[in-house]
Scaffold this motif. Structure first.
Motif, PDB file in Angstrom:
ATOM      1  N   ALA A 299       0.816  -1.211   0.000  1.00 50.03           N
ATOM      2  CA  ALA A 299       0.000   0.000   0.000  1.00 50.03           C
ATOM      3  C   ALA A 299       0.851   1.263   0.000  1.00 50.03           C
ATOM      4  N   ILE A 300       1.925   1.284   0.788  1.00 50.18           N
ATOM      5  CA  ILE A 300       2.735   2.494   0.882  1.00 50.18           C
ATOM      6  C   ILE A 300       3.549   2.708  -0.395  1.00 50.18           C
ATOM      7  N   GLN A 301       3.627   1.685  -1.246  1.00 53.19           N
ATOM      8  CA  GLN A 301       4.289   1.832  -2.548  1.00 53.19           C
ATOM      9  C   GLN A 301       3.299   2.200  -3.657  1.00 53.19           C
ATOM     10  N   HIS A 302       2.027   2.366  -3.318  1.00 55.14           N
ATOM     11  CA  HIS A 302       1.031   2.760  -4.303  1.00 55.14           C
ATOM     12  C   HIS A 302       1.397   4.133  -4.866  1.00 55.14           C
ATOM     13  N   PRO A 303       1.161   4.385  -6.151  1.00 53.06           N
ATOM     14  CA  PRO A 303       1.515   5.678  -6.743  1.00 53.06           C
ATOM     15  C   PRO A 303       0.904   6.878  -6.028  1.00 53.06           C
ATOM     16  N   ASN A 304      -0.248   6.671  -5.384  1.00 56.24           N
ATOM     17  CA  ASN A 304      -0.909   7.795  -4.704  1.00 56.24           C
ATOM     18  C   ASN A 304      -0.500   7.931  -3.241  1.00 56.24           C
ATOM     19  N   ALA A 305       0.390   7.048  -2.761  1.00 54.89           N
ATOM     20  CA  ALA A 305       0.770   7.048  -1.349  1.00 54.89           C
ATOM     21  C   ALA A 305       2.203   7.536  -1.174  1.00 54.89           C
ATOM     22  N   ALA A 306       2.459   8.153  -0.013  1.00 53.70           N
ATOM     23  CA  ALA A 306       3.809   8.617   0.296  1.00 53.70           C
ATOM     24  C   ALA A 306       4.067   8.467   1.792  1.00 53.70           C
ATOM     25  N   LEU A 307       5.255   7.969   2.121  1.00 53.08           N
ATOM     26  CA  LEU A 307       5.681   7.904   3.520  1.00 53.08           C
ATOM     27  C   LEU A 307       6.437   9.189   3.846  1.00 53.08           C
ATOM     28  N   VAL A 308       5.998   9.870   4.887  1.00 55.83           N
ATOM     29  CA  VAL A 308       6.633  11.121   5.303  1.00 55.83           C
ATOM     30  C   VAL A 308       7.330  10.873   6.635  1.00 55.83           C
ATOM     31  N   ASP A 309       8.661  10.858   6.604  1.00 53.06           N
ATOM     32  CA  ASP A 309       9.382  10.592   7.851  1.00 53.06           C
ATOM     33  C   ASP A 309      10.013  11.842   8.450  1.00 53.06           C
ATOM     34  N   ALA A 310       9.870  12.983   7.791  1.00 56.87           N
ATOM     35  CA  ALA A 310      10.329  14.234   8.400  1.00 56.87           C
ATOM     36  C   ALA A 310       9.421  14.562   9.583  1.00 56.87           C
ATOM     37  N   PRO A 311       9.975  15.006  10.702  1.00 57.14           N
ATOM     38  CA  PRO A 311       9.149  15.306  11.884  1.00 57.14           C
ATOM     39  C   PRO A 311       8.089  16.370  11.579  1.00 57.14           C
TER      40      PRO A 311
END
Length: 506
Positions: A299-311
């Motif tokens: 799911a997190i690799q879906h084109p519409n998804a993004a993981l945001v790890d910046a605080p």
């Protein structure tokens, strides 16, 4: 039974339903279950977010006396669990004992009985109070600057607003525990853009949530012995019981095996090396509750998804601003930030013998002897209370074992042989000292931040094996309890030492 005792149960979730059934089956009729909401279900009533699924196998997440042949999947969806609890309450005829929309605000031990008051003004008095309040019902809201300024829709995952549209929307999810992972897995393909804000990467265990076929469910219905065999699957129980022994030892070889499996799953599933490193777990497996998902990495690799790890720096009217200066514009912000697991009976005002306040007794940390009894709070027994194995095993099994333990004291009080029962301060202090020493060596004490830790960083879960828990629950250590008799209550000048002489068990 020698006395017609009055029993008040607080909460109509899994444990409250269990208490009602067991009291009714034992011949008690003078009891009531007060529930703050409008129906049974507990956390499964409170939570209704997309993707909601239990992380305990369905046939293990059932009452031992009421197996369910109709589960749709290996890991049951939340609505099915809610329907199961509603059906059990109806089948066992305990619905008349529930009082809904009655939130208890005061519970005081005065004159040898508990005096209860609800927010609506209802008053009651009881000989025994069973606290079945659970721990996953007071939402934990994050302290993020500007959160109240967000102009779009914003709600906690346990307060899901189903009127809010999802398809094609810009959705942000804060929180990477099981709830956040399930929501992202359910919505990645529906959102126009989905941003998952990650503070700490989690250990994700590969799980295939197998669907039971119509043929399998028919076989479960037609062959009770087969259903019982699935409910008590020795393979699952062996893994589960071994896991409870692994988590109480930071250096367990089984923890190493889980870490190897989690790393292999990450390497095999996430193609982008940058994303893979963002998702690489920190800390030991099990230090936070393991996330079981066969869908999240996809799911997190879906084109519409993004993981945001910046605080996260702050929330603004149009979205979330992270520390790298980026504004993530959103239509909907979901707070999958867990629960206030330190609350238990609170915020209700609870006072015990001689007016001692529960807030004072728990000033350092919530705790109860064997997770059940608090000194100077007579005839108050907790199901899944503080220090219970809430992170170690299926909570239904925990509650059933605790009920068998508590039933000894209910029977003693009902017989008239005993009027008041509570843990002795000395027994409680020894238990706490041993528990804290053992807790520091568990996987939860290995260095990460989690909801298992109290305000001083001490893990709050049961720190010994589940086999040890089962052994302790088999029969109470009666000499650890202050059990006062009618003669003691009536005697003038009765000393505290005399009042604490143990009463032999039946």
């Amino acid at each position: 039974m020698g006395r017609d005792i009055r029993v008040v149960v607080i909460g109509a979730g899994m444990a409250g339903i269990l208490a009602a059934i067991k009291l009714n089956q034992s011949g008690f009729r003078n009891f009531i279950v007060y529930e703050k909401a409008d129906r049974v279900g507990g956390t499964w009533r409170e939570n209704s977010y997309p993707g909601l699924t239990c992380d305990v196998p369905s046939h293990s997440y059932t009452y031992s006396f009421e197996p369910n042949p109709n589960w749709s999947h290996l890991l049951p969806p939340g609505p099915e669990i809610q329907a199961y609890f509603e059906g059990v309450a109806q089948k066992y005829g305990v619905e008349p004992f529930f009082a809904f929309n009655e939130e208890i605000v005061r519970c005081a031990f005065e004159g040898g009985r508990w005096h209860i008051e609800t927010a609506s003004g209802t008053r009651d008095a009881a000989d025994i109070v069973i606290a079945a309040t659970g721990v996953l019902h007071h939402p934990n809201y994050p302290s993020i600057p500007g959160l109240d300024s967000f102009a779009g829709d914003c709600f906690h995952s346990a307060r899901w607003d189903h009127a809010v549209p999802l398809d094609g929307q810009r959705i942000g999810v804060i929180g990477t525990g099981s709830t956040g992972v399930q929501i992202v897995s359910a919505l990645a393909g529906r959102a126009g853009k989905l941003s998952h804000f990650q503070r700490t990467p989690q250990w994700v265990m590969p799980t295939v949530n197998m669907a039971f076929t119509d043929e399998q469910k028919a076989a479960f219905r037609e062959q009770p012995m087969l259903l019982r065999a699935v409910q008590n699957d020795p393979g699952y129980l062996e893994i589960a019981w071994n896991w409870t022994e692994a988590v109480v030892d930071q250096n367990s070889a089984m923890i190493d095996q889980f870490e190897a499996a989690g790393r292999a799953y990450l390497e095999e599933t996430v193609q982008d090396p940058v994303l893979r490193e963002k998702l690489r777990p920190a800390g030991r497996a099990g230090c936070k509750r393991l996330v079981q998902s066969g869908e999240y990495y996809q799911a997190i690799q879906h084109p519409n998804a993004a993981l945001v790890d910046a605080p996260i720096e702050r929330v603004e009217p149009t979205g979330v601003r992270t520390a790298d200066g980026v504004l993530h514009e959103l239509d909907l912000l979901v707070l999958a930030t867990g629960f206030r697991t330190d609350q238990f009976l609170r915020p209700m005002n609870v006072t015990g013998r001689d007016g001692v306040a529960l807030d004072d007794a728990w000033a350092k940390r919530p705790s109860a002897y064997m997770a059940i009894s608090i000194p100077e709070f007579p005839n108050l027994f907790m199901l899944n209370g503080p220090t219970a194995p809430v992170g170690n095993f299926a909570l239904i099994d925990v509650a059933e074992r605790q009920w068998a333990y508590i039933a000894h004291f209910i029977d003693l009080i009902a017989s008239g042989r005993v009027t008041e029962v509570s843990a002795k301060p000395g027994a409680f202090d020894r238990y706490e000292a041993d528990r804290i020493a053992a807790a520091r060596n568990t996987i939860w004490g290995s260095g990460c931040q989690s909801w298992y830790l109290d305000s001083e960083g001490v893990p709050s879960a049961w720190p010994w094996s589940y086999r040890h828990f089962a052994s302790e629950m088999a029969t109470p250590r009666f000499d650890a309890y202050d059990m006062r008799t009618p003669e003691m209550a009536n005697a003038n000048g009765q000393t505290a030492a005399a009042a604490q002489q143990p009463v032999p068990a039946e």
